[in-house]
Design an enzyme around this catalytic site. Structure first.
Site, PDB file in Angstrom:
ATOM      1  N   SER A  21      14.274  -8.414  -5.963  1.00 41.02           N
ATOM      2  CA  SER A  21      13.105  -7.838  -5.319  1.00 41.02           C
ATOM      3  C   SER A  21      12.772  -8.596  -4.026  1.00 41.02           C
ATOM      4  O   SER A  21      13.600  -8.670  -3.125  1.00 41.02           O
ATOM      5  CB  SER A  21      11.932  -7.839  -6.298  1.00 41.02           C
ATOM      6  OG  SER A  21      10.899  -6.998  -5.869  1.00 41.02           O
TER       7      SER A  21
ATOM      8  N   ASP B  63      14.138   2.845 -10.452  1.00 40.61           N
ATOM      9  CA  ASP B  63      13.285   1.770  -9.960  1.00 40.61           C
ATOM     10  C   ASP B  63      12.047   2.386  -9.329  1.00 40.61           C
ATOM     11  O   ASP B  63      12.126   3.029  -8.282  1.00 40.61           O
ATOM     12  CB  ASP B  63      14.057   0.924  -8.937  1.00 40.61           C
ATOM     13  CG  ASP B  63      13.345  -0.360  -8.559  1.00 40.61           C
ATOM     14  OD1 ASP B  63      12.097  -0.342  -8.466  1.00 40.61           O
ATOM     15  OD2 ASP B  63      14.032  -1.374  -8.347  1.00 40.61           O
TER      16      ASP B  63
ATOM     17  N   HIS C 204      13.035  -1.466 -12.307  1.00 41.06           N
ATOM     18  CA  HIS C 204      12.995  -2.603 -11.390  1.00 41.06           C
ATOM     19  C   HIS C 204      13.245  -3.913 -12.136  1.00 41.06           C
ATOM     20  O   HIS C 204      13.868  -4.836 -11.593  1.00 41.06           O
ATOM     21  CB  HIS C 204      11.636  -2.644 -10.691  1.00 41.06           C
ATOM     22  CG  HIS C 204      11.555  -3.625  -9.569  1.00 41.06           C
ATOM     23  ND1 HIS C 204      12.342  -3.542  -8.443  1.00 41.06           N
ATOM     24  CD2 HIS C 204      10.759  -4.725  -9.392  1.00 41.06           C
ATOM     25  CE1 HIS C 204      12.051  -4.534  -7.617  1.00 41.06           C
ATOM     26  NE2 HIS C 204      11.104  -5.267  -8.165  1.00 41.06           N
TER      27      HIS C 204
END
Length: 276
Positions: A97, A227, A256
């Site tokens: 991320s 995601d 995610h």
């Protein structure tokens, strides 16, 4: 097993873990978490004979809750300070991320001669925000909404996010892990509200286009096609096109937070790439 701090040029103490011996793997965590989010990966690669290293980003986890420097340039420079202090060479950098953007920026701007490979998992590059260059991005209102929720009630916001879209626990067939939710909340609340608030700008508005173009080491881009935090079409599918030596691996139905929910799948795939 050691637990230590390094001090950056601007006086920030960065907490890090450094376990084992062998080729180093450096893990870069996502917003608003800490190095603890890599437990499943660090234990796995430690058992495979690697040296595993993970740090808490400035303002996050056990690192200094400093007022300034909550931007990608400082994040990458902090990693460079860590790599210099530990004299890391032939290292594999794996970022999730926001940490994917941080790892990319470090490799592109500071990693010459020290990096073997790069992995970005559910990562934010090239840019999350909708811009003229990237019209498929998310509108500013989305990120303003995150800031508003954080400022109004950070503790509740940090329960709602992992309970829903982060791990895909809002899907009808989801196998919900209360422990994962609580651990996410624990990590988040350890950090600084100011760092988390300003970090939203860092992960959403930073344009990583030039960083992507500069990286020459083999790079694996891993992304779940479900995601809900960093949509794949405006991130991974675009980022891989800008890499000189990149490959995209798409995980059908994964969220995610797939490093936690599907570590049994992701870890062997990471190992295969590192050993290839």
């Amino acid at each position: 097993m050691t637990q230590n701090f390094i001090k950056t040029e601007d006086g920030v103490e960065i907490f890090y873990k450094d376990w084992g011996a062998g080729q180093p793997i450096v893990f870069h965590h996502g917003w608003p978490l800490s190095s603890d989010d890599w437990d499943a990966q660090m234990l796995y690669f430690l058992s495979k004979g690697y040296r595993v290293i993970a740090h808490d980003r400035r303002g996050h986890g056990r690192s200094t809750q400093v007022s300034d420097g909550h931007d990608i340039a400082h994040y990458a420079a902090d990693v460079a300070a860590l790599a210099t202090e530990l004299d890391l060479r032939d290292a594999v950098h794996i970022g999730h991320s926001t940490g994917g953007g941080e790892a990319l920026a470090y490799v592109a701007r500071h990693g010459a001669g020290r990096v073997a490979k790069l992995v970005m998992v559910g990562a934010v590059p090239p840019i999350m925000l909708k811009t003229e260059a990237y019209p498929g991005g998310l509108p500013m209102e989305v990120f303003d909404g995150l800031r508003a929720q954080l400022a109004a009630n950070r503790a509740q916001f940090f329960l709602d996010l992992p309970s829903g879209p982060f791990y895909g626990f809002n899907r009808p067939d989801a196998k919900v892990s209360t422990g994962a939710i609580q651990n996410w909340w624990r990590q988040g609340m350890m950090g600084s509200a100011k760092a988390h608030y300003e970090g939203i700008k860092a992960f959403s508005e930073t344009d990583f286009t030039e960083d992507l173009k500069k990286v020459e080491v083999p790079t694996l881009v891993m992304h779940g096609d479900d995601d809900q935090i960093v949509p794949i079409d405006s991130s991974a599918r675009l980022a891989v096109k800008l890499l000189k030596n990149g490959r995209l691996e798409v995980y059908e139905g994964y969220s995610h937070g797939m490093l936690t929910t599907h570590a049994d799948v992701i870890n062997p795939d990471l190992l295969a790439f590192i050993e290839s």
